[in-house]
Scaffold this motif. Structure first.
Motif, PDB file in Angstrom:
ATOM      1  N   ASP A   1     -55.074  59.076 -20.254  1.00 32.43           N
ATOM      2  CA  ASP A   1     -55.942  58.182 -19.496  1.00 32.43           C
ATOM      3  C   ASP A   1     -57.225  57.881 -20.268  1.00 32.43           C
ATOM      4  O   ASP A   1     -57.629  56.712 -20.425  1.00 32.43           O
ATOM      5  N   SER A   2     -57.889  58.926 -20.767  1.00 29.13           N
ATOM      6  CA  SER A   2     -59.137  58.739 -21.510  1.00 29.13           C
ATOM      7  C   SER A   2     -58.905  57.920 -22.771  1.00 29.13           C
ATOM      8  O   SER A   2     -59.683  57.020 -23.105  1.00 29.13           O
ATOM      9  N   LEU A   3     -57.815  58.234 -23.480  1.00 25.03           N
ATOM     10  CA  LEU A   3     -57.517  57.532 -24.723  1.00 25.03           C
ATOM     11  C   LEU A   3     -57.195  56.070 -24.447  1.00 25.03           C
ATOM     12  O   LEU A   3     -57.655  55.177 -25.175  1.00 25.03           O
ATOM     13  N   SER A   4     -56.440  55.796 -23.393  1.00 24.72           N
ATOM     14  CA  SER A   4     -56.087  54.419 -23.066  1.00 24.72           C
ATOM     15  C   SER A   4     -57.321  53.596 -22.731  1.00 24.72           C
ATOM     16  O   SER A   4     -57.467  52.450 -23.189  1.00 24.72           O
ATOM     17  N   GLN A   5     -58.203  54.175 -21.933  1.00 23.60           N
ATOM     18  CA  GLN A   5     -59.436  53.453 -21.592  1.00 23.60           C
ATOM     19  C   GLN A   5     -60.289  53.202 -22.831  1.00 23.60           C
ATOM     20  O   GLN A   5     -60.921  52.148 -22.959  1.00 23.60           O
ATOM     21  N   GLU A   6     -60.317  54.163 -23.739  1.00 21.76           N
ATOM     22  CA  GLU A   6     -61.096  53.985 -24.962  1.00 21.76           C
ATOM     23  C   GLU A   6     -60.481  52.911 -25.849  1.00 21.76           C
ATOM     24  O   GLU A   6     -61.200  52.119 -26.477  1.00 21.76           O
ATOM     25  N   PHE A   7     -59.146  52.852 -25.918  1.00 20.87           N
ATOM     26  CA  PHE A   7     -58.491  51.788 -26.670  1.00 20.87           C
ATOM     27  C   PHE A   7     -58.917  50.424 -26.125  1.00 20.87           C
ATOM     28  O   PHE A   7     -59.220  49.502 -26.885  1.00 20.87           O
ATOM     29  N   VAL A   8     -58.914  50.290 -24.800  1.00 21.84           N
ATOM     30  CA  VAL A   8     -59.321  49.021 -24.182  1.00 21.84           C
ATOM     31  C   VAL A   8     -60.770  48.709 -24.537  1.00 21.84           C
ATOM     32  O   VAL A   8     -61.124  47.573 -24.870  1.00 21.84           O
ATOM     33  N   ARG A   9     -61.631  49.727 -24.470  1.00 24.19           N
ATOM     34  CA  ARG A   9     -63.046  49.515 -24.791  1.00 24.19           C
ATOM     35  C   ARG A   9     -63.225  49.059 -26.239  1.00 24.19           C
ATOM     36  O   ARG A   9     -64.130  48.279 -26.545  1.00 24.19           O
ATOM     37  N   LEU A  10     -62.340  49.527 -27.130  1.00 22.33           N
ATOM     38  CA  LEU A  10     -62.407  49.151 -28.537  1.00 22.33           C
ATOM     39  C   LEU A  10     -61.730  47.808 -28.822  1.00 22.33           C
ATOM     40  O   LEU A  10     -61.684  47.371 -29.968  1.00 22.33           O
ATOM     41  N   GLY A  11     -61.183  47.183 -27.775  1.00 23.50           N
ATOM     42  CA  GLY A  11     -60.612  45.849 -27.932  1.00 23.50           C
ATOM     43  C   GLY A  11     -59.116  45.799 -28.153  1.00 23.50           C
ATOM     44  O   GLY A  11     -58.576  44.742 -28.507  1.00 23.50           O
TER      45      GLY A  11
ATOM     46  N   PRO B   1     -63.111  63.280 -21.403  1.00 21.98           N
ATOM     47  CA  PRO B   1     -63.458  61.888 -21.084  1.00 21.98           C
ATOM     48  C   PRO B   1     -64.893  61.531 -21.443  1.00 21.98           C
ATOM     49  O   PRO B   1     -65.780  62.387 -21.528  1.00 21.98           O
ATOM     50  N   ARG B   2     -65.118  60.255 -21.619  1.00 19.92           N
ATOM     51  CA  ARG B   2     -66.454  59.734 -21.910  1.00 19.92           C
ATOM     52  C   ARG B   2     -67.406  60.056 -20.747  1.00 19.92           C
ATOM     53  O   ARG B   2     -67.082  59.882 -19.585  1.00 19.92           O
ATOM     54  N   GLY B   3     -68.592  60.536 -21.085  1.00 20.94           N
ATOM     55  CA  GLY B   3     -69.637  60.779 -20.094  1.00 20.94           C
ATOM     56  C   GLY B   3     -69.509  62.058 -19.300  1.00 20.94           C
ATOM     57  O   GLY B   3     -70.331  62.316 -18.410  1.00 20.94           O
ATOM     58  N   ILE B   4     -68.506  62.895 -19.608  1.00 20.97           N
ATOM     59  CA  ILE B   4     -68.302  64.083 -18.776  1.00 20.97           C
ATOM     60  C   ILE B   4     -69.451  65.089 -18.937  1.00 20.97           C
ATOM     61  O   ILE B   4     -69.802  65.802 -17.991  1.00 20.97           O
ATOM     62  N   ALA B   5     -70.073  65.128 -20.108  1.00 22.69           N
ATOM     63  CA  ALA B   5     -71.198  66.053 -20.304  1.00 22.69           C
ATOM     64  C   ALA B   5     -72.378  65.677 -19.416  1.00 22.69           C
ATOM     65  O   ALA B   5     -73.112  66.545 -18.923  1.00 22.69           O
ATOM     66  N   ASP B   6     -72.574  64.386 -19.173  1.00 18.73           N
ATOM     67  CA  ASP B   6     -73.684  63.944 -18.323  1.00 18.73           C
ATOM     68  C   ASP B   6     -73.500  64.405 -16.885  1.00 18.73           C
ATOM     69  O   ASP B   6     -74.484  64.629 -16.167  1.00 18.73           O
ATOM     70  N   LEU B   7     -72.245  64.540 -16.449  1.00 22.04           N
ATOM     71  CA  LEU B   7     -71.996  64.968 -15.076  1.00 22.04           C
ATOM     72  C   LEU B   7     -72.548  66.360 -14.814  1.00 22.04           C
ATOM     73  O   LEU B   7     -72.964  66.670 -13.697  1.00 22.04           O
TER      74      LEU B   7
ATOM     75  N   GLU C   1     -65.303  59.776 -27.946  1.00 23.81           N
ATOM     76  CA  GLU C   1     -65.966  58.934 -28.935  1.00 23.81           C
ATOM     77  C   GLU C   1     -65.650  59.363 -30.357  1.00 23.81           C
ATOM     78  O   GLU C   1     -65.631  58.545 -31.279  1.00 23.81           O
ATOM     79  N   VAL C   2     -65.406  60.656 -30.556  1.00 20.98           N
ATOM     80  CA  VAL C   2     -65.106  61.190 -31.885  1.00 20.98           C
ATOM     81  C   VAL C   2     -63.609  61.174 -32.167  1.00 20.98           C
ATOM     82  O   VAL C   2     -63.166  60.852 -33.273  1.00 20.98           O
ATOM     83  N   VAL C   3     -62.800  61.524 -31.152  1.00 20.88           N
ATOM     84  CA  VAL C   3     -61.361  61.690 -31.372  1.00 20.88           C
ATOM     85  C   VAL C   3     -60.624  60.359 -31.416  1.00 20.88           C
ATOM     86  O   VAL C   3     -59.724  60.170 -32.255  1.00 20.88           O
ATOM     87  N   ALA C   4     -60.946  59.423 -30.527  1.00 25.82           N
ATOM     88  CA  ALA C   4     -60.202  58.154 -30.470  1.00 25.82           C
ATOM     89  C   ALA C   4     -60.185  57.424 -31.816  1.00 25.82           C
ATOM     90  O   ALA C   4     -59.132  56.924 -32.224  1.00 25.82           O
ATOM     91  N   PRO C   5     -61.305  57.324 -32.545  1.00 30.37           N
ATOM     92  CA  PRO C   5     -61.243  56.680 -33.862  1.00 30.37           C
ATOM     93  C   PRO C   5     -60.291  57.383 -34.829  1.00 30.37           C
ATOM     94  O   PRO C   5     -59.683  56.727 -35.682  1.00 30.37           O
ATOM     95  N   GLN C   6     -60.130  58.705 -34.712  1.00 36.51           N
ATOM     96  CA  GLN C   6     -59.167  59.413 -35.566  1.00 36.51           C
ATOM     97  C   GLN C   6     -57.740  58.981 -35.240  1.00 36.51           C
ATOM     98  O   GLN C   6     -56.899  58.856 -36.138  1.00 36.51           O
TER      99      GLN C   6
END
Length: 413
Positions: A22-32, A221-227, A395-400
């Motif tokens: 789920d996290s990876l798919s959303q990040e792919f979409v965010r990256l276009g 997931p993105r933003g989980i540390a802020d929670l 943010e770090v793993v998806a580009p890999q």
């Protein structure tokens, strides 16, 4: 890039693997990238829908029409051999979507392997990458354990007996035999990504020698540390902060019984909070200093980490990674973890926490007492843990992962 993700389960069925996809798919979409998840049909869920920009298509597998085969009908996992119904559905979907990459995450890969041509592929044929989230490439139980100890490697008779002890004779034989028969299909992937060195080591025993196998960890997931900082204090927590916290399945394989005994032996008798999913083998808890809560949302889990003194991950099985340890470290908590599997790579002993021998409540109690009695050491380890956990963020793993896609496509072209 057009990306297809293959996974047995997806929303609303959620576990560690599903959350990663789920996290990876959303990040792919965010990256276009145009992203579609192909997953198994369960119940009356929509055949097609779009969530957070991710297209989801649910396909029918023949094995899914036999709910009596599964202990949990909400998780009718794909078998360890190609399923004719799933194979036909995947062929039709891939022809229609025309992806650049097919990215497999579970045993659903066995219905795609026969469709993937490694030699002389068509010019527009997609690349195929498999991410290994557990030990399921060579172990029908997905645990890489035999007789309660780390497995030395698969063998026909050994695997048959081991799987039969877990699933019953008929089902165990089918899964173990299927894995053995499907091993030649492992050549039908351009590359493999293992989430840890422990998973990679086990996978090499069942992969062809020439397989492209690299380590790319799973992600939070993105933003989980802020929670952890912004979510209000959950009402189920003890009256005061500074408790011990465990998050995970409430079963012996996660070391819950070992933790309960270690907690009874502590010199510093602080409260213990257990957050997780109950199981038939969940130990009974009668200690008033132990709080047990079920089905807690992720935001509240992060808020609970923020207010704990020490995170405890006492697993006795070979954890593929140990994502709860990453979450605790993102919240700045030191971690006491078993010295097993992928936890060895997440928790740096003496730096971000302490690693202990699994299954020993006395050793676990000593490690917990050491941290509970030294606030300065807890702060120091918590800060180092927060820095180390950053390498497991989306943010770090998806580009890999995208880099692995590009490498495969360049090689195929």
């Amino acid at each position: 890039m057009r990306i297809v993700q293959l996974t047995d389960f997806y929303r609303p069925t959620i576990g560690g693997l599903e959350r990663h996809v789920d996290s990876l798919s959303q990040e792919f979409v965010r990256l276009g990238h145009e992203t579609t998840v192909l997953t198994l049909q369960i119940g009356d869920r929509p055949a097609r829908e779009t969530i957070d920009g991710v297209r989801i298509e649910r396909i029918q597998a023949w094995s899914g029409r036999m709910p009596q085969l599964y202990e949990d009908p909400e998780r009718p996992f794909h078998p360890t051999v190609p399923d004719p119904g799933a194979l036909m559905a995947l062929r039709a979907a891939v022809r229609r979507i025309r992806p650049d990459i097919v990215h497999s995450h579970s045993w659903l890969q066995y219905s795609y392997f026969p469709l993937h041509r490694m030699r002389r592929p068509a010019p527009d044929a997609p690349g195929h990458i498999v991410t290994l989230h557990d030990y399921g490439l060579g172990c029908a139980k997905k645990t890489n354990e035999h007789g309660g100890k780390p497995c030395s490697g698969p063998a026909p008779v050994k695997c048959l007996r081991c799987a039969s002890g877990e699933y019953g004779a008929l089902k165990g034989a089918a899964l173990a035999g299927g894995l053995r028969a499907s091993r030649p299909l492992h050549r039908r992937a351009d590359a493999y990504l293992a989430i840890s060195g422990a998973v990679a080591e086990a996978a090499r025993k069942v992969l062809p020698p020439e397989a492209d196998l690299r380590i790319v960890p799973s992600m939070v997931p993105r933003g989980i540390a802020d929670l952890a900082r912004t979510e209000p204090r959950p009402g189920f927590l003890p009256a005061e902060d500074g408790y011990l916290l465990f998050v995970g399945a409430l079963g012996p394989h996660k070391g819950v019984d070992v933790l309960l005994e270690a907690h009874r032996r502590l010199r510093n008798r602080v409260p213990l909070v257990l957050i997780g999913t109950p199981r038939p083998d969940t130990p009974e808890v009668r200690d008033p200093l132990v709080t047990v809560v079920h089905d807690v949302p992720s935001a509240q889990v992060m808020a609970a980490w923020q207010r704990a003194s020490v995170a405890v991950v006492p697993s006795v099985w070979q954890e593929p990674l140990g994502q709860v340890a990453v979450e605790a470290m993102l919240a700045g908590r030191p971690v006491v973890a078993s010295d097993v599997g992928g936890l060895r790579e997440v928790v740096e002993d003496g730096v971000t926490g302490l690693r202990v021998e699994p299954g020993d409540p006395g050793v676990l109690a000593q490690a917990l007492d050491k941290l509970l009695g030294d606030p300065a050491l807890r702060r120091q380890m918590g800060q180092r843990g927060r820095e180390r956990a950053a390498r497991y963020t989306v943010e770090v793993v998806a580009p890999q992962v995208v880099e692995a896609f590009d490498r495969v496509l360049q090689r195929r072209r």
